[in-house]
Scaffold this motif. Structure first.
Motif, PDB file in Angstrom:
ATOM      1  N   HIS A  35       6.775   9.148  -0.763  1.00 60.03           N
ATOM      2  CA  HIS A  35       5.597   9.264  -1.613  1.00 60.03           C
ATOM      3  C   HIS A  35       4.358   9.698  -0.817  1.00 60.03           C
ATOM      4  O   HIS A  35       4.328   9.611   0.402  1.00 60.03           O
ATOM      5  CB  HIS A  35       5.393   7.893  -2.282  1.00 60.03           C
ATOM      6  CG  HIS A  35       4.390   7.918  -3.381  1.00 60.03           C
ATOM      7  ND1 HIS A  35       4.469   8.774  -4.438  1.00 60.03           N
ATOM      8  CD2 HIS A  35       3.264   7.187  -3.583  1.00 60.03           C
ATOM      9  CE1 HIS A  35       3.445   8.567  -5.246  1.00 60.03           C
ATOM     10  NE2 HIS A  35       2.693   7.610  -4.740  1.00 60.03           N
ATOM     11  N   LYS A  36       3.335  10.134  -1.544  1.00 63.57           N
ATOM     12  CA  LYS A  36       2.051  10.628  -1.001  1.00 63.57           C
ATOM     13  C   LYS A  36       2.252  11.925  -0.224  1.00 63.57           C
ATOM     14  O   LYS A  36       1.594  12.143   0.800  1.00 63.57           O
ATOM     15  CB  LYS A  36       1.366   9.588  -0.103  1.00 63.57           C
ATOM     16  CG  LYS A  36       1.170   8.220  -0.754  1.00 63.57           C
ATOM     17  CD  LYS A  36       0.252   7.350   0.072  1.00 63.57           C
ATOM     18  CE  LYS A  36       0.272   5.908  -0.404  1.00 63.57           C
ATOM     19  NZ  LYS A  36      -0.574   5.028   0.378  1.00 63.57           N
ATOM     20  N   ARG A  52       0.804  -1.235   0.000  1.00 59.67           N
ATOM     21  CA  ARG A  52       0.000   0.000   0.000  1.00 59.67           C
ATOM     22  C   ARG A  52       0.835   1.282   0.000  1.00 59.67           C
ATOM     23  O   ARG A  52       0.347   2.361   0.320  1.00 59.67           O
ATOM     24  CB  ARG A  52      -0.977   0.056   1.196  1.00 59.67           C
ATOM     25  CG  ARG A  52      -1.828  -1.169   1.413  1.00 59.67           C
ATOM     26  CD  ARG A  52      -2.673  -1.543   0.241  1.00 59.67           C
ATOM     27  NE  ARG A  52      -3.767  -0.608  -0.034  1.00 59.67           N
ATOM     28  CZ  ARG A  52      -4.393  -0.521  -1.199  1.00 59.67           C
ATOM     29  NH1 ARG A  52      -4.015  -1.291  -2.198  1.00 59.67           N
ATOM     30  NH2 ARG A  52      -5.371   0.335  -1.383  1.00 59.67           N
ATOM     31  N   ILE A  88       1.282  11.280  -6.812  1.00 61.85           N
ATOM     32  CA  ILE A  88       0.689  11.061  -8.134  1.00 61.85           C
ATOM     33  C   ILE A  88      -0.290  12.185  -8.479  1.00 61.85           C
ATOM     34  O   ILE A  88      -0.798  12.236  -9.582  1.00 61.85           O
ATOM     35  CB  ILE A  88      -0.042   9.698  -8.243  1.00 61.85           C
ATOM     36  CG1 ILE A  88      -1.030   9.526  -7.087  1.00 61.85           C
ATOM     37  CG2 ILE A  88       0.941   8.559  -8.322  1.00 61.85           C
ATOM     38  CD1 ILE A  88      -1.970   8.343  -7.258  1.00 61.85           C
ATOM     39  N   ASP A 125       1.352  14.729  -0.994  1.00 64.04           N
ATOM     40  CA  ASP A 125       0.306  15.722  -1.289  1.00 64.04           C
ATOM     41  C   ASP A 125      -0.445  16.160  -0.046  1.00 64.04           C
ATOM     42  O   ASP A 125      -0.951  17.262   0.027  1.00 64.04           O
ATOM     43  CB  ASP A 125      -0.671  15.167  -2.338  1.00 64.04           C
ATOM     44  CG  ASP A 125      -1.058  13.731  -2.070  1.00 64.04           C
ATOM     45  OD1 ASP A 125      -2.108  13.503  -1.486  1.00 64.04           O
ATOM     46  OD2 ASP A 125      -0.269  12.820  -2.435  1.00 64.04           O
ATOM     47  N   THR A 138      -6.780   5.236  -8.772  1.00 64.59           N
ATOM     48  CA  THR A 138      -5.886   4.298  -8.082  1.00 64.59           C
ATOM     49  C   THR A 138      -6.472   3.863  -6.746  1.00 64.59           C
ATOM     50  O   THR A 138      -6.017   2.892  -6.155  1.00 64.59           O
ATOM     51  CB  THR A 138      -4.501   4.924  -7.833  1.00 64.59           C
ATOM     52  OG1 THR A 138      -4.667   6.079  -6.990  1.00 64.59           O
ATOM     53  CG2 THR A 138      -3.830   5.339  -9.133  1.00 64.59           C
ATOM     54  N   GLY A 175       2.130   2.572  -2.649  1.00 60.93           N
ATOM     55  CA  GLY A 175       1.752   3.338  -3.842  1.00 60.93           C
ATOM     56  C   GLY A 175       2.459   2.915  -5.118  1.00 60.93           C
ATOM     57  O   GLY A 175       2.417   3.624  -6.121  1.00 60.93           O
ATOM     58  N   LYS A 176       3.099   1.732  -5.117  1.00 59.27           N
ATOM     59  CA  LYS A 176       3.896   1.286  -6.286  1.00 59.27           C
ATOM     60  C   LYS A 176       3.049   1.135  -7.548  1.00 59.27           C
ATOM     61  O   LYS A 176       3.379   1.691  -8.603  1.00 59.27           O
ATOM     62  CB  LYS A 176       4.590  -0.053  -5.969  1.00 59.27           C
ATOM     63  CG  LYS A 176       5.479  -0.005  -4.746  1.00 59.27           C
ATOM     64  CD  LYS A 176       6.068  -1.337  -4.417  1.00 59.27           C
ATOM     65  CE  LYS A 176       5.085  -2.379  -3.914  1.00 59.27           C
ATOM     66  NZ  LYS A 176       4.424  -2.045  -2.628  1.00 59.27           N
ATOM     67  N   SER A 177       1.949   0.365  -7.419  1.00 64.44           N
ATOM     68  CA  SER A 177       1.119   0.127  -8.616  1.00 64.44           C
ATOM     69  C   SER A 177       0.524   1.436  -9.111  1.00 64.44           C
ATOM     70  O   SER A 177       0.430   1.676 -10.316  1.00 64.44           O
ATOM     71  CB  SER A 177      -0.011  -0.835  -8.309  1.00 64.44           C
ATOM     72  OG  SER A 177       0.493  -1.976  -7.695  1.00 64.44           O
ATOM     73  N   SER A 178       0.126   2.299  -8.173  1.00 66.25           N
ATOM     74  CA  SER A 178      -0.464   3.583  -8.578  1.00 66.25           C
ATOM     75  C   SER A 178       0.531   4.373  -9.419  1.00 66.25           C
ATOM     76  O   SER A 178       0.172   4.951 -10.443  1.00 66.25           O
ATOM     77  CB  SER A 178      -0.829   4.412  -7.351  1.00 66.25           C
ATOM     78  OG  SER A 178      -1.565   3.659  -6.452  1.00 66.25           O
ATOM     79  N   SER A 223      -4.435  -5.113  -4.329  1.00 66.11           N
ATOM     80  CA  SER A 223      -3.051  -5.395  -3.958  1.00 66.11           C
ATOM     81  C   SER A 223      -2.391  -6.286  -5.023  1.00 66.11           C
ATOM     82  O   SER A 223      -3.026  -7.199  -5.544  1.00 66.11           O
ATOM     83  CB  SER A 223      -3.083  -6.106  -2.609  1.00 66.11           C
ATOM     84  OG  SER A 223      -1.903  -5.870  -1.944  1.00 66.11           O
ATOM     85  N   THR A 224      -1.126  -6.006  -5.331  1.00 62.55           N
ATOM     86  CA  THR A 224      -0.410  -6.795  -6.341  1.00 62.55           C
ATOM     87  C   THR A 224       0.018  -8.116  -5.709  1.00 62.55           C
ATOM     88  O   THR A 224       0.593  -8.116  -4.615  1.00 62.55           O
ATOM     89  CB  THR A 224       0.851  -6.026  -6.805  1.00 62.55           C
ATOM     90  OG1 THR A 224       0.461  -4.688  -7.090  1.00 62.55           O
ATOM     91  CG2 THR A 224       1.498  -6.648  -8.005  1.00 62.55           C
ATOM     92  N   GLY A 250       4.258  -5.980  -2.387  1.00 57.50           N
ATOM     93  CA  GLY A 250       4.925  -5.444  -1.207  1.00 57.50           C
ATOM     94  C   GLY A 250       5.245  -6.480  -0.149  1.00 57.50           C
ATOM     95  O   GLY A 250       6.174  -6.330   0.631  1.00 57.50           O
TER      96      GLY A 250
HETATM   97  N1  LIG Z   1      -2.673  10.604  -1.208  1.00 55.01           N
HETATM   98  C1  LIG Z   1      -2.043   9.786  -2.039  1.00 55.01           C
HETATM   99  N2  LIG Z   1      -2.434   8.507  -2.152  1.00 55.01           N
HETATM  100  C2  LIG Z   1      -1.753   7.716  -3.013  1.00 55.01           C
HETATM  101  C3  LIG Z   1      -0.676   8.191  -3.800  1.00 55.01           C
HETATM  102  N3  LIG Z   1      -0.201   7.152  -4.537  1.00 55.01           N
HETATM  103  C4  LIG Z   1      -0.967   6.089  -4.238  1.00 55.01           C
HETATM  104  N4  LIG Z   1      -1.902   6.415  -3.321  1.00 55.01           N
HETATM  105  C5  LIG Z   1      -2.935   5.536  -2.753  1.00 55.01           C
HETATM  106  O1  LIG Z   1      -2.300   4.498  -2.003  1.00 55.01           O
HETATM  107  C6  LIG Z   1      -3.102   3.325  -2.016  1.00 55.01           C
HETATM  108  C7  LIG Z   1      -2.248   2.104  -2.302  1.00 55.01           C
HETATM  109  O2  LIG Z   1      -1.726   2.201  -3.591  1.00 55.01           O
HETATM  110  P1  LIG Z   1      -1.189   0.940  -4.429  1.00 55.01           P
HETATM  111  O3  LIG Z   1      -0.623   1.505  -5.662  1.00 55.01           O
HETATM  112  O4  LIG Z   1      -2.204  -0.121  -4.542  1.00 55.01           O
HETATM  113  O5  LIG Z   1      -0.015   0.435  -3.453  1.00 55.01           O
HETATM  114  P2  LIG Z   1       1.031  -0.752  -3.733  1.00 55.01           P
HETATM  115  O6  LIG Z   1       2.317  -0.296  -3.133  1.00 55.01           O
HETATM  116  O7  LIG Z   1       1.046  -1.147  -5.153  1.00 55.01           O
HETATM  117  O8  LIG Z   1       0.411  -1.909  -2.830  1.00 55.01           O
HETATM  118  P3  LIG Z   1       0.672  -3.514  -2.970  1.00 55.01           P
HETATM  119  O9  LIG Z   1       0.217  -3.914  -4.326  1.00 55.01           O
HETATM  120  O10 LIG Z   1      -0.201  -4.076  -1.877  1.00 55.01           O
HETATM  121  O11 LIG Z   1       2.128  -3.776  -2.718  1.00 55.01           O
HETATM  122  C8  LIG Z   1      -4.195   3.565  -3.079  1.00 55.01           C
HETATM  123  O12 LIG Z   1      -5.388   3.823  -2.402  1.00 55.01           O
HETATM  124  C9  LIG Z   1      -3.738   4.818  -3.817  1.00 55.01           C
HETATM  125  O13 LIG Z   1      -4.815   5.623  -4.260  1.00 55.01           O
HETATM  126  C10 LIG Z   1      -0.302   9.572  -3.663  1.00 55.01           C
HETATM  127  O14 LIG Z   1       0.625  10.092  -4.298  1.00 55.01           O
HETATM  128  N5  LIG Z   1      -1.007  10.316  -2.770  1.00 55.01           N
END
Ligand SMILES: Nc1nc2c(ncn2[C@@H]2O[C@H](COP(=O)(O)OP(=O)(O)OP(=O)(O)O)[C@@H](O)[C@H]2O)c(=O)[nH]1
Length: 377
Positions: free
Chosen positions: A125-126, A19, A167, A128, A38, A21-24, A43-44, A66
């Protein structure tokens, strides 16, 4: 995207806690997914691989789950990390990041042992949701803790680069631009060409953009400031929107009365003004002056198309965009006075374009040559 294809391209691997934010990041930057979508990503569970091949950009990006530890003996870590060009470790800066730092240290130390040529990139990351002061404090704290940990383990020769990203704004594209540039072998040549172009044409700043991702693959050697990058990057959206509206294919398909079309388009253009970034004095840029000349019409083959676009800003500057090849575009920031000599700029641009094409052809031949198996006797 799948996890079965193999490739000898350099890899960019996205790692980090679940979580974070990698996939996002992967979907938004390379898949054009709107950031809000996103929220619904699942989850990946297995490695997701995607080939990214365009002018000068040629790599494979891996989004990793993750929860998996790739240094566990159950995985072939040698195979995974030996062709990694950049390891991007994503940390959720809105969360408690102690566990993430432990994982980062473990990942970096283990990956370095396998392949010391990896460049390690850390995305805080995140950001914002964070205030400017908090962002800076977080970056300082993370940097300090990592540097202490690496020093204690006598691994302080491992270099990490940190970026504050989200993002929801340009920061993720800027970070990826810098990360990808480290993997572009032709970067010094491209920078030199941009320097020559700028100094001979009265251009203050020039970016060579991949228009599909809004990643800039090179810029001249004058310092990059976020505002000029944002303006230039927004110009791609403006140009694409205008192309969508006025592009020849669309025009023939959706023929509406011209007067009505123009009024609607002007209203839309004003909404799209890049001067939303109101810190810049260039407010109320006269987008009505935006012109789009697409010469890729009836008698010119599409691969020889050449688009250009000009936006005059109220602070006396202008943004000038020229298509180098699909998807590369050159975007320049210059004084409007200097644009008076645009015959010179256009001539210099043609020379620049030819040089870029030569460099690209040379690299392509070089790559093909390197990948051709040696004849067996
Ligand atoms: N506020 C905010 N939320 C973000 C940002 N990037 C991603 N998110 C949120 O973070 C959450 C998890 O994002 P994923 O991309 O699924 O995370 P991941 O790291 O791929 O997770 P796994 O697949 O479980 O390893 C989602 O609800 C996204 O909307 C960002 O830049 N800002």
């Amino acid at each position: 995207m799948d996890d079965t294809s193999s490739s000898d391209k350099p890899r960019i691997v996205l790692m980090g806690l679940p979580r974070s934010g990698k996939s996002s990041i992967q979907r938004v930057v390379f898949g054009k997914m709107p950031p809000n979508d996103t929220l619904y990503l699942e989850s990946t569970t297995k490695i997701q691989k995607e080939d990214i091949t365009r002018s000068f950009i040629d790599f494979q990006i891996w989004d990793t789950p993750g929860q998996i530890n790739f240094f566990d003996p159950a995985y072939d870590s040698l195979d995974i990390f030996s062709s990694v060009g950049a390891l991007i470790f994503v940390i959720d800066a809105q969360d408690d990041y102690s566990d993430a730092l432990n994982r980062l240290f473990y990942t970096v130390a283990s990956a370095y042992k396998i392949n010391p040529n990896i460049t390690f990139e850390v995305l805080l990351h995140k950001v914002d949701g964070l205030s400017d002061d908090y962002k800076i404090d977080t970056q300082r704290d993370v940097q300090q803790r990592m540097s202490d940990a690496l020093q204690d383990a006598e691994c302080d020769y491992i270099h990490l680069t940190y970026y504050l990203t989200s993002i929801y704004d340009h920061s993720i594209y800027e970070a990826f631009s810098k990360i990808i540039q480290k993997l572009i072998r032709e970067l010094p040549t491209l920078e030199n060409l941009l320097n020559v172009l700028c100094s001979n044409s009265g251009i203050d700043k020039a970016y060579l953009f991949d228009s599909l991702t809004k990643i800039y693959i090179a810029t001249d050697s004058s310092p990059v400031d976020m505002q000029s990058y944002e303006l230039c990057s927004d110009m791609i959206d403006v140009a694409i929107d205008i192309e969508t509206i006025y592009g020849m294919t669309d025009r023939t398909q959706t023929s509406t009365p011209n007067g009505l079309r123009t009024l609607t388009d002007e209203a839309e253009l004003n909404q799209l003004s890049p001067t939303d970034s109101n810190e810049l004095e260039a407010s109320h840029s006269t987008l009505a002056e935006t012109m789009k000349q697409k010469s890729s019409t009836s008698n010119i083959p599409s691969n020889e198309s050449e688009a250009s676009s000009l936006i005059r800003l109220d602070n006396g500057n202008a943004l000038y965009m020229r298509e180098v090849n699909d998807p590369l575009v050159l975007i320049c920031l210059l004084r409007q006075d200097n644009f008076e000599k645009h015959g010179l700029i256009d001539y210099n641009f043609q020379c620049f374009k030819e040089a870029i094409t030569d460099v690209f052809d040379f690299s392509k031949k070089h790559n093909t040559h390197n990948h051709t198996p040696a004849p067996t006797e």
